[in-house]
Structures are given as C-alpha cells and as structure tokens.
Design an enzyme around this catalytic site. Structure first.
Site: not given
Length: 109
Positions: A22, A34
């Site tokens: 992430h 992201c």
C-alpha cells in the site's frame, strides 16, 4: 510502499508483473498514489483482454496484491500488441514513481 516487479524474458519482453503493498500516501479512499497505480494496472489488464482477446493469468487479494502473467506461445502479432500495452503501463507507473517515489517502487528482472 507499493512494490511493482516486472519479470522479463531474456529478450526483454515482459512475461509477468507483481504489485504488492500500500502506498500509505493518504487515508484509505484518499490515496491518489494507490488509486493511480491500481487504475493503471487494472486498465492495462482490461485493455489486454479486450483489445487482444488474451486472458492473462491473474491472482489478487484484498491485501494489496496483484499478479498478472502473460500466456506463453502467443502469435507474434498478438504478443506485440500485449507488449505495447504492458510498456504503456510501465511508462504510466514510472511517471507516478517519478513524482511519488517515496510511495511506489518499480523493479525489473
């Protein structure tokens, strides 16, 4: 951090890629790194399937993992199209990496 690894054949063609992690650039739902990396990677996979009719082998999980493997033994014409789409993906991800290198890393091997 998002880690993207492109696996290449001896002649430099992309045979697969893995994306994991992430970005942690911002809160979930607000993370543009992201979102950008996801949009680019899923857009490339969707373009490959729609424009070349090739169905890559795909693995994914909710934990921020995506793997895509290009089938072997494609015709030269189809393989050239798939490679062009994957190279477009690489360039788009490298653009994100250039601006947000603390949050995304791209490697080849």
């Amino acid at each position: 951090m998002i880690h993207v690894h492109f696996k290449q054949t001896s002649d430099g063609k992309i045979s697969s890629f893995k994306m994991k992690g992430h970005a942690d650039f911002a809160e979930r739902g607000q993370d543009i790194v992201c979102a950008g990396a996801s949009a680019v990677s899923f857009g490339a996979i969707n373009a490959i399937m729609e424009l070349t009719k090739v169905k890559p082998m795909i693995k994914q999980s909710k934990g921020g993992f995506l793997e895509c493997r290009v089938p072997d033994h494609l015709s030269i014409e189809v393989d050239d199209k798939v490679q062009l789409l994957l190279q477009g993906m690489v360039i788009s991800l490298q653009t994100i990496e250039r601006d947000y290198g603390k949050y995304i890393n791209i490697t080849f091997g």
